[in-house]
Design an enzyme around this catalytic site. Structure first.
Site, PDB file in Angstrom:
ATOM      1  N   LYS A 240      21.921 -45.496  96.539  1.00 55.27           N
ATOM      2  CA  LYS A 240      22.045 -46.466  95.443  1.00 55.27           C
ATOM      3  C   LYS A 240      23.527 -46.700  95.213  1.00 55.27           C
ATOM      4  CE  LYS A 240      21.481 -47.161  90.509  1.00 55.27           C
ATOM      5  NZ  LYS A 240      20.854 -46.755  89.241  1.00 55.27           N
TER       6      LYS A 240
ATOM      7  N   GLY B  28      21.226 -48.439  80.040  1.00 57.55           N
ATOM      8  CA  GLY B  28      20.975 -47.639  78.853  1.00 57.55           C
ATOM      9  C   GLY B  28      20.818 -48.433  77.568  1.00 57.55           C
TER      10      GLY B  28
ATOM     11  N   ALA C  99      18.049 -51.005  85.346  1.00 61.57           N
ATOM     12  CA  ALA C  99      18.876 -50.966  84.123  1.00 61.57           C
ATOM     13  C   ALA C  99      18.428 -51.963  83.070  1.00 61.57           C
ATOM     14  CB  ALA C  99      20.345 -51.197  84.422  1.00 61.57           C
ATOM     15  N   GLY C 100      18.454 -51.493  81.841  1.00 58.69           N
ATOM     16  CA  GLY C 100      18.197 -52.353  80.692  1.00 58.69           C
ATOM     17  C   GLY C 100      16.765 -52.317  80.194  1.00 58.69           C
TER      18      GLY C 100
ATOM     19  N   ASN D  48      15.231 -44.953  83.587  1.00 57.54           N
ATOM     20  CA  ASN D  48      15.542 -43.562  83.259  1.00 57.54           C
ATOM     21  C   ASN D  48      15.511 -43.326  81.753  1.00 57.54           C
ATOM     22  OD1 ASN D  48      18.025 -41.250  84.586  1.00 57.54           O
ATOM     23  ND2 ASN D  48      16.714 -40.987  82.845  1.00 57.54           N
TER      24      ASN D  48
END
Lengths: 65, 266
Positions: B101, B162, B189-190, B211
Site C-alpha cells: 500500500k 480518520g 480512508a474517510g 480502520n
C-alpha cells in the site's frame, strides 16, 4: 566501535556483523528487517560487518491502517 | 451470493470486499476479535523501528500472524521515493509479499496524498516487481497516470484519513468506476459509518478499506459485523442495478382500476 541504532549511540565489538547485532539485541531475524545507512540489507547479507558510525535501523511489523 | 461473488486483486482471489487496518483498537485481543467478525481477508500493517527493550513489533506480529490473512504492508511515514523503496524492500522481506500500500502524505492538515511523489514512487516500485496499491485522491488524471504505469489497483480516498466524513464527492468516484472498469477500485480512508461503506459499494467500488470506524467504535466487534453486512448489501445493490433517480414523484401503485370515488375525475 560506535554505531548508531535508531539514532542512539551504542558501543559494539569491532567487526560485529548485522546478524550478531540482532542476536546480541535478542531480536528474531525472521520478524525484523535491517537498513544500514538508509539502505536495506537483505537477510542473506547479515554476515556483513558493520563499520564505525554506521546508522542502523531495525524495523518490525506494527499496527497500521 | 457471497459464495460466488469472488474477486481477484493483486493476483489473489478473495471472497470478502472489506479490507481492514490493524491500528487504534482498544486492545490486541479486541483487534483480533473484530477482524475475525468482519470476515476480512486482507489486513494492513506498517513497519516501525523495533525497540529491543520492548519488542512491541514482535508482540504485535504474533497477534496478527495467526489470523492467516493476506498482509498489505503500507509505507506510512515515507517522504521520498528512496524511503518508500527502502521500506518496501524491508516489508517484502518480512511479510514475503509483493503487495504494497503506497502511502505518501503531501499535506499534514488534510493528510492528502502527494500525487506527484505517488506517481514517481509507483513507477519505481513497479520496476522492482511490487504490486502497488496506491492510496490516492479521487483525481481522474492521477488515476490515469497510475493505470498507465501499470497499477491494477486504485485506492481513492472518500474523505481525509480518520475523518469519518464518508464519501464527499460521489461523482468523482463514479467517474473513476466508469473510466477504469478493469482496475480494482477501493475506497480507502474517510469511511465513518456502515452506510458510507454500503454507498461506496453501490457506486461500483470493488471493496472498502477501513480502520478507524471499527477500531474507535464503542463496540468494535459489533461495528465490524455492521460493516461486513453493509459492504455485502452495497455490493448486492450494485449487482442488482440501482434505479435511476427522478426529479419528480412517480406513483408506485397502478392508476388502472382506481376505486369508484375517483371515476368522476377521469
Amino acid at each position: 566501535m560506535r554505531v548508531l541504532i535508531h539514532d542512539e549511540e551504542h558501543e559494539v565489538p569491532e567487526g560485529i556483523t548485522i546478524g550478531q547485532l540482532l542476536r546480541r539485541l535478542d531480536l528474531d531475524q525472521a520478524v525484523c528487517a535491517v537498513a544500514v545507512n538508509a539502505e536495506h540489507v537483505p537477510r542473506q547479507q547479515h554476515d556483513r560487518a558493520l563499520r564505525a558510525d554506521d546508522r542502523v535501523d531495525i524495523l518490525a511489523p506494527m499496527a497500521g491502517g | 451470493m457471497e459464495d460466488v461473488d469472488t474477486w481477484t486483486v493483486g493476483g489473489r482471489t478473495l471472497h470478502s470486499r472489506l479490507l481492514i487496518g490493524s491500528a487504534r483498537y482498544p486492545s490486541p485481543a479486541n483487534m483480533r476479535e473484530a477482524i475475525q467478525a468482519c470476515g476480512a481477508e486482507v489486513i494492513t500493517v506498517s513497519l516501525r523501528r523495533e525497540n529491543p527493550r520492548e519488542r512491541a513489533g514482535q508482540a504485535f506480529w504474533s497477534y496478527v500472524r495467526d489470523l492467516g490473512l493476506h498482509v498489505l504492508p503500507n509505507t506510512a511515514g515515507c517522504e521520498s521515493v528512496e524511503e518508500v523503496l527502502t521500506v518496501a524492500r524491508m516489508a517484502r522481506e518480512i511479510f514475503e509479499t509483493d503487495w504494497l500500500k503506497l502511502e505518501v502524505i503531501g499535506d499534514d492538515e488534510t493528510l492528502q496524498p502527494d500525487p506527484f511523489l505517488l506517481v514517481r514512487a509507483a513507477e519505481a516500485l513497479l520496476a522492482e516487481g511490487f504490486v502497488v496499491w496506491p492510496y490516492m485522491t479521487d483525481d481522474v488524471v492521477l488515476a490515469e497516470r497510475l493505470v498507465a504505469l501499470g497499477c491494477d489497483v486504485l485506492m481513492p480516498w472518500g474523505a481525509p484519513i480518520g475523518s469519518g466524513q464518508g464519501i464527499r464527492d460521489e461523482a468523482r468516484l463514479r467517474r473513476l468506476r466508469q473510466r477504469f472498469p478493469a482496475a480494482a477500485l477501493l475506497v480507502d480512508a474517510g469511511i465513518g459509518a456502515p452506510s458510507h461503506a454500503a454507498r461506496a459499494m453501490e457506486l461500483g467500488c470493488d471493496g472498502v478499506l477501513l480502520n478507524t470506524a471499527i477500531a474507535r467504535a464503542a463496540d468494535p466487534v459489533g461495528m465490524a459485523v455492521a460493516f461486513r453486512d453493509a459492504v455485502r448489501a452495497g455490493r448486492r445493490g450494485w449487482l442488482a442495478g440501482l434505479m435511476a433517480p427522478l426529479e419528480r414523484g412517480e406513483a408506485s401503485s397502478p392508476m388502472v382500476g382506481l376505486p369508484f370515488w375517483h371515476q368522476e375525475e377521469r
